[in-house]
Scaffold this motif. Sequence first.
Motif, PDB file in Angstrom:
ATOM      1  N   VAL A   1       1.055  -1.212   0.298  1.00 14.53           N
ATOM      2  CA  VAL A   1       0.142   0.399  -0.039  1.00 14.53           C
ATOM      3  C   VAL A   1       1.062   1.185   0.246  1.00 14.53           C
ATOM      4  O   VAL A   1       2.050   1.158   0.696  1.00 14.53           O
ATOM      5  CB  VAL A   1      -0.913   0.020   1.072  1.00 14.53           C
ATOM      6  N   LEU A   2       0.669   2.169  -0.852  1.00 13.61           N
ATOM      7  CA  LEU A   2       1.188   3.578  -1.056  1.00 13.61           C
ATOM      8  C   LEU A   2       0.505   4.131  -0.016  1.00 13.61           C
ATOM      9  O   LEU A   2      -1.089   4.285  -0.950  1.00 13.61           O
ATOM     10  CB  LEU A   2       1.692   3.541  -1.851  1.00 13.61           C
TER      11      LEU A   2
ATOM     12  N   LYS B   1       3.824  14.055   0.800  1.00 13.88           N
ATOM     13  CA  LYS B   1       4.599  12.697   1.642  1.00 13.88           C
ATOM     14  C   LYS B   1       3.986  12.001   1.262  1.00 13.88           C
ATOM     15  O   LYS B   1       2.321  12.052   1.435  1.00 13.88           O
ATOM     16  CB  LYS B   1       4.729  13.045   3.177  1.00 13.88           C
ATOM     17  N   LEU B   2       4.836  10.343   1.273  1.00 15.44           N
ATOM     18  CA  LEU B   2       4.310   9.153   1.227  1.00 15.44           C
ATOM     19  C   LEU B   2       4.730   8.388   1.237  1.00 15.44           C
ATOM     20  O   LEU B   2       5.791   8.275   2.571  1.00 15.44           O
ATOM     21  CB  LEU B   2       5.116   8.784   0.009  1.00 15.44           C
ATOM     22  N   SER B   3       3.942   7.558   2.134  1.00 15.16           N
ATOM     23  CA  SER B   3       4.388   6.091   3.128  1.00 15.16           C
ATOM     24  C   SER B   3       3.611   5.210   2.400  1.00 15.16           C
ATOM     25  O   SER B   3       3.239   4.748   1.703  1.00 15.16           O
ATOM     26  CB  SER B   3       3.437   6.169   3.946  1.00 15.16           C
ATOM     27  N   ILE B   4       4.566   4.417   2.766  1.00 17.06           N
ATOM     28  CA  ILE B   4       4.927   3.345   1.752  1.00 17.06           C
ATOM     29  C   ILE B   4       5.180   1.699   2.933  1.00 17.06           C
ATOM     30  O   ILE B   4       5.348   1.588   3.512  1.00 17.06           O
ATOM     31  CB  ILE B   4       6.735   2.796   0.976  1.00 17.06           C
TER      32      ILE B   4
ATOM     33  N   ILE C   1      -5.009   9.336  -1.566  1.00 21.89           N
ATOM     34  CA  ILE C   1      -4.403   8.948  -1.944  1.00 21.89           C
ATOM     35  C   ILE C   1      -4.144   7.341  -1.265  1.00 21.89           C
ATOM     36  O   ILE C   1      -2.616   7.232  -0.576  1.00 21.89           O
ATOM     37  CB  ILE C   1      -3.033   8.862  -2.868  1.00 21.89           C
ATOM     38  N   ALA C   2      -5.099   6.558  -1.291  1.00 23.43           N
ATOM     39  CA  ALA C   2      -4.386   5.066  -0.905  1.00 23.43           C
ATOM     40  C   ALA C   2      -4.847   4.203  -1.723  1.00 23.43           C
ATOM     41  O   ALA C   2      -5.640   3.675  -3.023  1.00 23.43           O
ATOM     42  CB  ALA C   2      -5.621   4.854   0.475  1.00 23.43           C
TER      43      ALA C   2
ATOM     44  N   ASP D   1       2.008  10.001  -8.539  1.00 20.34           N
ATOM     45  CA  ASP D   1       3.385   9.163  -7.179  1.00 20.34           C
ATOM     46  C   ASP D   1       3.012   7.497  -6.799  1.00 20.34           C
ATOM     47  O   ASP D   1       3.428   7.620  -5.626  1.00 20.34           O
ATOM     48  CB  ASP D   1       2.528  10.344  -5.727  1.00 20.34           C
ATOM     49  N   VAL D   2       1.899   7.240  -7.395  1.00 19.81           N
ATOM     50  CA  VAL D   2       2.062   5.577  -6.986  1.00 19.81           C
ATOM     51  C   VAL D   2       3.045   5.266  -8.017  1.00 19.81           C
ATOM     52  O   VAL D   2       3.374   4.027  -7.816  1.00 19.81           O
ATOM     53  CB  VAL D   2       0.876   4.941  -7.488  1.00 19.81           C
TER      54      VAL D   2
END
Length: 516
Positions: free
Chosen positions: A205-206, A213-216, A233-234, A297-298
Amino acid sequence: MDKLSAQKRVLLATILSLAFFVAYDYFFIPKTIQTEQNKTIKSSNLAPTTNNTSVSSVLPNTQQNANDILVTINAKDYTANIDSLGRVSKFYLNDKKFSDESGNKAQLAGVSPLALELRFIDTNINTQAFNTKYSTDVSEINVDNEPKSVVLTQQLDDLVVTKKITFFQNGKYDIKVTTSKAVEYFITPGARPNIAVDSYTVHGVLLRHADDKLSILEDDDIDGNEKFSDVNIAAVSDRYYTTLLYNFNKNLEVVMDVDLQKNSLAFIKANGEFEASGYIGAKDHRNLKQIDARLTDVVEYGWFTFIARPMFAFLNYLHDHIGNWGWAIVVLTLVIRVVLFPLTYKGMLSMNKLKELSPKMKEIQAKYKGDPQKMNAHMMELYKKHGANPMGGCLPILLQIPVFFAIYRVLLNAIELKGAEWILWIHDLSIMDPYFILPILMGITMFLQQKLTPTTFTDPMQEKIMKYLPLIFTFFFVTFPAGLTLYWFVNNVCSVIQQIFVNKLFEKQKKVEVKA
C-alpha cells in the motif's frame, strides 16, 4: 578507505556491484505471472475496527458471489464486472501488450477484498450485507468518450445502501455511497493486483498524504493496526499495476489490515455518505497524468526517486520525439554519459597516474613493510609530488552510483516498456533477450573495458577475480530485462570509447613531459 590500496578500492567497488547483481538475480527477478486460472480468494470477509484488534468478526464464505455478475462494463481499454455484492469482481485490460505468454488478458481483480467492497463495523449489519444482493436496472453499460453511471441498491432490514458508480474510458471511476441512516463502515480499493510479482519493487500500500509526503506500507511489514487520517490517495500496487481510491478535496481516514498471507490491505472509514474517485489499471504515467498529475506518485522509485522522476520524464520526452523506447534508452544513456563525463574523465586520469606510479609505490611498500605509518606518509608524499589522488578513481564511481540506481529503477518500473520493440529480435524491452545477444555484447564490452583500464594489481587472486567478472556479469544479465541490458551495453561502449580517449591523451602528455 584511505588505508586501502587503489587496486583494492577498485576491487571492492566491483565486488559490491557484483553483490548487487547477484542479489537482484536471486531475489528480485519477477516470478511467474499469475493468470486468472490460478488466482483464488485469499481472505475471509473481515470487518476492520478502530480498536486494538484488526478484525471484529469472520463472516460466512461468500466466494460464490464473486462469480455472480450483476453488471458488465465495456470500455475501449478494459472490461469489468460488478458482482451481486456491488464489488468490482473482475477487471480485464484489453490491450494485448498486457497479456501473458498464453495470450490471457491481464486480470487486476478477483482476490478478496474486492474493490468497492463495504464492511460494516456493526457485525449484524455486516453479516446481513454479505448475504444480501444488490439490485440495479441495467445489466451492461458501454463506456465511450462520455462517462456512464450505474446505480446499485442494497435493501437490508432497516438500512438502504446505494452505490452510484460512474465509469470513465481510461480506468478512472467516481464512487458515491449513501446510506438511509448514519452508520459506520469501511470501503476498500481492493487487494493489490497480482500480475507482476517480484521482490524488488514495492508490493503493498502506498499512501499519499495531504502534505504531499508518501507512506510505503509493504507486504509483511505491517501488523494491521496502523491508522492515517490525512490521506488523499490510497493505492494498492504490484510492480506494474494498481487499484486505488483518492480524494483531493477531503482527507481520507485509512485503516490498515492484512490478509491471511500477510499482504497489506487498505480500508477507508466512512459514516453515511462517502464520495471519492478511483482507478484500476496500469501505472502508466501518461494515463495517470491525464486523470490527475498527483496520481503519478503511485509509481515509486525507492531511495533515488528525486533523481528517477526527472530521468523518466526525460526518457518519456525522448520517446515522444524518437518514437521508439529502445532508441530513447540509447540516447538517454549517451546524455547521462556526457553529463557525467567530467567525473568519469577525472577518475580515468587518476587511474592512469596511479598505474604510472605503481613501481615507486611497490618500492615504498617493500621498504617500509614493517612500518605502516612511515609507508603511508611516504605514499602521501608521492601522491602529492605527482598530483595523483588515491581516491580519484573511487570517488567518481561512488558519486555516479545514485544515477545508475535511479536509471535501473526507472527501467524496472516503466510499464511503458512492456511490449515495446527496439530492433530486429527485441520485441519486448521488459523481458529478457530471447537470443542472449545483448548480454553477450555487454560481456564483450565489459571485457574490453577491463583490458583498457589501467590496473596495479599485485595479488594474483584479485587479478583472477577481475579477469572472470565479465563472464560472471554476462551470466547474471542473461535474465535481466532487455531494456536494462541495453542500457548497460551502451554504457559499456561509452566507457570503452572514453577509456581509449583518456589513454591516448595520457600517453601524449607523457611524451610531452619526457621531451621537456
